[in-house]
Design an enzyme around this catalytic site. Structure first.
Site, mmCIF file in Angstrom:
data_model
loop_
_atom_site.group_PDB
_atom_site.id
_atom_site.type_symbol
_atom_site.label_atom_id
_atom_site.label_comp_id
_atom_site.label_asym_id
_atom_site.label_seq_id
_atom_site.Cartn_x
_atom_site.Cartn_y
_atom_site.Cartn_z
ATOM 1 N N HIS A 1 0.810 -1.233 0.000
ATOM 2 C CA HIS A 1 0.000 0.000 0.000
ATOM 3 C C HIS A 1 0.833 1.268 0.000
ATOM 4 C CE1 HIS A 1 -3.927 -1.988 0.907
ATOM 5 N NE2 HIS A 1 -3.143 -2.876 1.492
ATOM 6 N N LYS B 1 -8.756 13.460 4.866
ATOM 7 C CA LYS B 1 -7.864 12.299 4.829
ATOM 8 C C LYS B 1 -6.820 12.493 5.912
ATOM 9 C CE LYS B 1 -6.992 13.463 0.510
ATOM 10 N NZ LYS B 1 -6.887 12.423 -0.481
ATOM 11 N N ARG B 2 -5.998 11.452 6.183
ATOM 12 C CA ARG B 2 -4.899 11.635 7.118
ATOM 13 C C ARG B 2 -4.072 12.854 6.711
ATOM 14 N NH1 ARG B 2 -3.463 7.647 10.833
ATOM 15 N NH2 ARG B 2 -1.941 9.206 11.398
ATOM 16 N N LYS C 1 0.344 14.278 0.985
ATOM 17 C CA LYS C 1 -1.038 14.503 0.547
ATOM 18 C C LYS C 1 -1.298 15.989 0.273
ATOM 19 C CE LYS C 1 -2.783 10.471 3.151
ATOM 20 N NZ LYS C 1 -3.387 9.578 2.142
ATOM 21 N N THR D 1 -8.866 6.197 -1.761
ATOM 22 C CA THR D 1 -10.195 5.615 -1.902
ATOM 23 C C THR D 1 -11.257 6.681 -1.619
ATOM 24 O OG1 THR D 1 -9.893 4.797 0.351
ATOM 25 C CG2 THR D 1 -9.643 3.205 -1.434
ATOM 26 N N LYS E 1 -15.143 7.770 -3.297
ATOM 27 C CA LYS E 1 -16.378 8.040 -2.548
ATOM 28 C C LYS E 1 -16.964 9.391 -2.963
ATOM 29 C CE LYS E 1 -14.204 5.399 1.095
ATOM 30 N NZ LYS E 1 -13.275 5.477 2.243
HETATM 31 C C1 26Q Z 1 3.844 0.518 10.058
HETATM 32 C C2 26Q Z 1 4.746 0.113 11.016
HETATM 33 C C3 26Q Z 1 4.486 0.248 12.352
HETATM 34 C C4 26Q Z 1 3.282 0.800 12.726
HETATM 35 C C5 26Q Z 1 2.362 1.202 11.779
HETATM 36 C C6 26Q Z 1 2.650 1.064 10.433
HETATM 37 C C7 26Q Z 1 1.669 1.495 9.403
HETATM 38 C C8 26Q Z 1 0.315 1.603 9.717
HETATM 39 C C9 26Q Z 1 -0.592 2.003 8.775
HETATM 40 C C10 26Q Z 1 2.054 1.778 8.103
HETATM 41 C C11 26Q Z 1 1.111 2.171 7.147
HETATM 42 C C12 26Q Z 1 -0.224 2.288 7.491
HETATM 43 C C13 26Q Z 1 -1.277 2.703 6.552
HETATM 44 C C14 26Q Z 1 -1.151 2.821 5.267
HETATM 45 C C15 26Q Z 1 -2.274 3.234 4.413
HETATM 46 O O1 26Q Z 1 -3.368 3.486 4.880
HETATM 47 N N1 26Q Z 1 -2.072 3.298 3.092
HETATM 48 C C16 26Q Z 1 -3.133 3.697 2.168
HETATM 49 O O2 26Q Z 1 -3.774 2.517 1.696
HETATM 50 C C17 26Q Z 1 -4.910 2.835 0.923
HETATM 51 C C18 26Q Z 1 -5.607 1.540 0.563
HETATM 52 O O3 26Q Z 1 -4.877 0.844 -0.392
HETATM 53 C C19 26Q Z 1 -4.509 3.618 -0.308
HETATM 54 O O4 26Q Z 1 -5.686 3.998 -0.982
HETATM 55 C C20 26Q Z 1 -3.715 4.855 0.088
HETATM 56 O O5 26Q Z 1 -3.222 5.492 -1.075
HETATM 57 C C21 26Q Z 1 -2.569 4.467 1.003
HETATM 58 O O6 26Q Z 1 -1.907 5.620 1.479
#
Ligand code: 26Q
Length: 831
Positions: free
Chosen positions: A366, A557-558, A563, A669, A673
């Site tokens: 991702h 979004k985050r 972004k 995503t 929406k």
């Molecule tokens: C990693 C290591 C330790 C702790 C947390 C994490 C961690 C947690 C969450 C790393 C990444 C995330 C989240 C990533 C994320 O939400 N990515 C998004 O995924 C969506 C679904 O595919 C995409 O639409 C977005 O573009 C992407 O940013």
């Protein structure tokens, strides 16, 4: 294209009689309220209504499991492992699936309670950070609708994503105590529990078999969250694990009076479920995070094997009968744990176990950001999971000998692809482990999948090209259209029939009607009603009055630098300054009134992101109170963004901001929406924006900015943001104002470092894209002043969104990644 379910006929289940629900509701209410004569509080009514839904949901769950088990040896179950499931609320979906909304509404009315208030009182299950977690939740909805034999697996966090508040305009984090009134939707499975170990050492028995003797043993207990389909009786399951100590109290210590020691093991187990980690975890939290990942993986795989054996199938068939999907690398210990279970616990030979593992495992990436790729210090893995480390070493050894055969003498390649990174103090590369163990690896939008094999995974893609593929994301139309936007749903039913609810491809029928001015006006009326509701919320929460006829320009979004919420803010300031300098507007046409809405959480340790939140509120305070603008520009930052806030904002948006630096947003995503709800997109040529533009028609999307290849080129030849600022007087004025404290008069230096960062580095090329962004925003203004043209464009946007249903996405995974029997044929005939 149609996306009929692969495996379940489109039958409507016998819904439970509404009278049964009402009776169950009354019984439950009688048990929870103290005074039957008074109108119940919304929360009590919610609890009783959920209680009433549980019976029918439990029945559907049992019927689904029986049906799946009866499929026999041709069946392949999908196991979706994810550290995050951002489920949001469940009540409205349950009522829709069980067709019980009218009966409950009437019953509540007799008690003087509104259904809307009851629905609003439900806390979000916010067990995820952002897109990846919400995608997992959308997939569960589609698993149900497609009747896919499956389990989602996650952790039952006590506290979800933190609650965001604003104090003097700055973000403050509070714990998200989403279970404070108890949980409504999960079913404890007292008969499903497994032991998960940590630490200890590894021994060899007489036969040479390695056996792990953990120092700490934790029980994983199963709680099932049931997700119902709408069109038939199938349900999907999210099985969430909760940890408890094997021995909850040390009785000897208790008798000594040492209560801390007596409860130590339980406390250690509790912390496993304590909080969901944010994406930028701190060093202190990393051990716990690794334990959480191992806990999820071990409990889920033990459950999978137990189910497989209970259905009378031999272990040799485990890979054929089960798909194991890794939602990013967070559950990437799964192949190591599966090997341990098969070899150490079930006595399989390594080679056979590895073949089974490879057949089962697949992985979705991702993110392309190298710094976001997960790695763990070898020493930490050795301490917590000594046997897993041995297994990882052996997997790596065999993988690297294959690499050496394929590329003899290329030691640099061996170093680059090794699962163990020797350059940065010996670390386990989780993405490498995931790629090596998977039969399929996919990105989440075409551009992302292409860049994935060109950049972070280029070596692996050269070695194993057949392994890499793309599956473009999608979202569930039940939640993100039908439930969040009843006005638009009714309009669609009237104009193209009701079939879109299960087959979103039918939205394309709207394209032929896009020029129908009367339909456009009806769409605008629906939008306006949604905007009125949002405006009321903004007034209630922030005390800011916004013009419902202004263009609602939304970015939710985050908060992350890539972004580019900051680019959005630069535009707001540029517009503010231009409005003051030229009240008559461009070419004397006046200014198109705008309400800019921003929402999103910044990771608590992410200083730059928190600065952006604060800047948004600071700019809002100045702009919103400047009488010279005549109310034609407002900027609001809505706190505590989450699934339910998104459900109320998205239907009210005119313009959707999807403005990441090209090449950085894997998919997005939210973009989908918004477009589904009739917002137009202003966006870069990034992630799924590209495919959306292709499906909608590029003329109906406001595309701007450098493309991914141009971004890479510019960085390669040397990018000079200061030069750009020097060329553009408006940009320079914007940066000067922010940097010198125009929006933070009490602390003029507050944003100096932020602005200097832009001038000196500008990692995400905001300045490079600024001029085109502002010019494109002017084109948006012009179109908005022509409602007929705007409405027609909005209709064409909706018409183009059929492809972006999670039902299509999941059908594609089922066919090409999970090899679910029948799915390939279904996907082909429906393509
Ligand atoms: C990693 C290591 C330790 C702790 C947390 C994490 C961690 C947690 C969450 C790393 C990444 C995330 C989240 C990533 C994320 O939400 N990515 C998004 O995924 C969506 C679904 O595919 C995409 O639409 C977005 O573009 C992407 O940013």
């Amino acid at each position: 294209m149609t996306t009929q379910p692969a495996t379940v006929p489109a039958t409507t289940p016998a819904a439970p009689p509404a009278a049964d629900l009402v009776a169950a509701f009354r019984r439950a209410l009688a048990m929870t309220t103290t005074d039957g004569r008074e109108a119940p509080a919304a929360r009590a009514a919610l609890r009783a209504a959920a209680e009433a839904c549980r019976g029918p949901l439990a029945e559907r769950w049992a019927a689904t499991q029986a049906k799946d088990a009866a499929r026999g040896k041709d069946q392949r179950r999908v196991h979706y492992l994810s550290m995050e499931f951002l489920m949001g609320r469940a009540m409205r979906n349950a009522l829709a699936a069980l067709q019980l909304e009218p009966a409950l509404r009437d019953e509540l009315a007799t008690r003087g309670v509104s259904l809307a208030d009851v629905l609003e009182s439900e806390p979000d299950a916010a067990l995820g950070n952002g897109g990846l977690g919400r995608l997992a939740a959308c997939f569960l909805d589609s698993f149900a609708e497609l009747g896919l034999p499956s389990f989602g697996y996650g952790l039952r966090y006590r506290y979800g994503m933190f609650a965001q508040g604003l104090q003097d305009g700055a973000q403050v984090e509070r714990p998200d105590d989403w279970q404070r009134d108890g949980t409504h939707w999960d079913f404890e499975r007292a008969d499903v529990a497994f032991v998960v170990g940590f630490g200890g050492h590894v021994e060899s028995d007489a036969g040479g078999t390695r056996r792990w003797v953990p120092a700490e043993r934790v029980r994983a207990r199963a709680f099932d969250f049931v997700v119902p389909a709408h069109a038939h009786g199938h349900v999907a399951t999210l099985r969430q694990w909760e940890a408890s100590a094997e021995q909850p109290i040390d009785f000897a210590a208790f008798c000594r009076g040492d209560y801390a020691a007596a409860g130590a093991a339980q406390l250690a187990a509790d912390t496993l479920n304590w909080v969901l980690y944010p994406d930028d975890s701190t060093e202190a939290g990393r051990t716990l995070r690794l334990k959480q990942e191992a806990f999820l993986v071990s409990a889920s795989l033990q459950d999978l094997i137990a189910r497989h054996l209970a259905e009378g199938r031999p272990l040799a068939e485990l890979g054929r009968g089960n798909a194991i999907h890794l939602n990013d690398t967070h559950p990437a210990l799964a192949p190591a744990e599966l090997m341990r279970l098969l070899v150490d616990e079930h006595g399989l030979e390594w080679t056979e176990a590895w073949a089974i593992t490879r057949q089962a495992v697949a992985y979705t990436n991702h993110t392309l950001m190298p710094e976001a790729l997960e790695t763990w210090p070898v020493a930490m893995v050795e301490r917590l999971l000594p046997r897993h480390l041995e297994i990882i070493y052996r997997i790596n050894h065999e993988f690297l000998s294959d690499v050496r055969t394929k590329a003899p003498g290329d030691d640099a390649l061996v170093q680059r692809v090794s699962i163990i990174d020797e350059q940065h103090g010996r670390r386990v590369r989780m993405a490498a482990l995931a790629v090596v163990a998977s039969h399929q690896v996919n990105g989440v939008a075409k551009l992302h999948s292409d860049l994935m094999v060109e950049t972070i995974f280029s070596d692996y893609a050269r070695l194993y090209p057949e392994r890499f593929t793309n599956v473009t994301n999608g979202v569930t139309p039940r939640r993100w259209l039908q439930q969040c936007n009843p006005g638009l749903s009714n309009l669609l039913d009237d104009s193209i029939g009701t079939g879109w609810r299960r087959d979103l491809g039918q939205l394309s029928a709207l394209r032929a009607q896009a020029g129908d001015a009367a339909l456009g006006q009806r769409l605008a009326a629906v939008k306006r009603a949604n905007k009125e509701k949002l405006a009321e919320r903004i007034r209630r929460e922030l005390g800011v009055v916004v013009d419902v006829d202004s263009l609602f320009d939304v970015q939710i979004k985050r908060i992350h630098e890539y972004k580019r919420q900051l680019l959005n803010l630069l535009h707001v300031v540029a517009r503010y300054q231009a409005m003051l300098a030229n009240p008559a507007g461009p070419e004397g046409q006046g200014w198109t009134p705008r309400t800019v809405v921003i929402a999103g959480k910044a990771a608590s340790a992410y200083v730059a992101a928190k600065q952006i939140v604060r800047l948004a509120t600071d700019i809002g305070r100045v702009v919103n109170s400047d009488p010279r603008l005549g109310g034609k520009l407002k900027l609001v930052f809505l706190p505590n963004y989450g699934v339910s806030l998104a459900e109320s904002i998205i239907p009210a948006a005119d313009l959707s901001e999807q403005i990441s630096t090209a090449g950085t947003e894997a998919s997005g995503t939210g973009n989908m929406k918004f477009a589904m709800n009739g917002a137009l997109t202003i966006g870069t040529w990034d992630g799924a924006n590209i495919e959306m533009a292709q499906h909608i028609g590029e003329d109906d999307v406001f595309v701007f900015g450098l493309r991914a290849d141009a971004v890479a080129n510019l960085k390669a030849v040397g990018y000079d943001p200061r030069w750009i600022a020097a060329q553009n007087a408006s940009l320079k004025a914007v940066l000067d104002a922010i940097g010198s404290g125009a929006f933070s008069p009490g602390e003029p230096q507050r944003y100096r470092a932020l602005v200097d960062g832009l001038l000196n580095r500008d990692t995400y090329l905001l300045l490079a894209d600024f001029a085109d962004y502002v010019a494109t925003q002017s084109r948006v203004d012009v179109l908005y002043r022509d409602p007929k043209a705007w409405n027609a464009s909005a209709l064409r946007n909706i018409a183009g969104m059929g492809f972006f249903s999670a039902d299509r996405t999941v059908a594609e995974y089922a066919a090409k990644v999970w090899s679910v029997p029948g799915a390939a044929k279904a996907a082909k005939t429906n393509a």
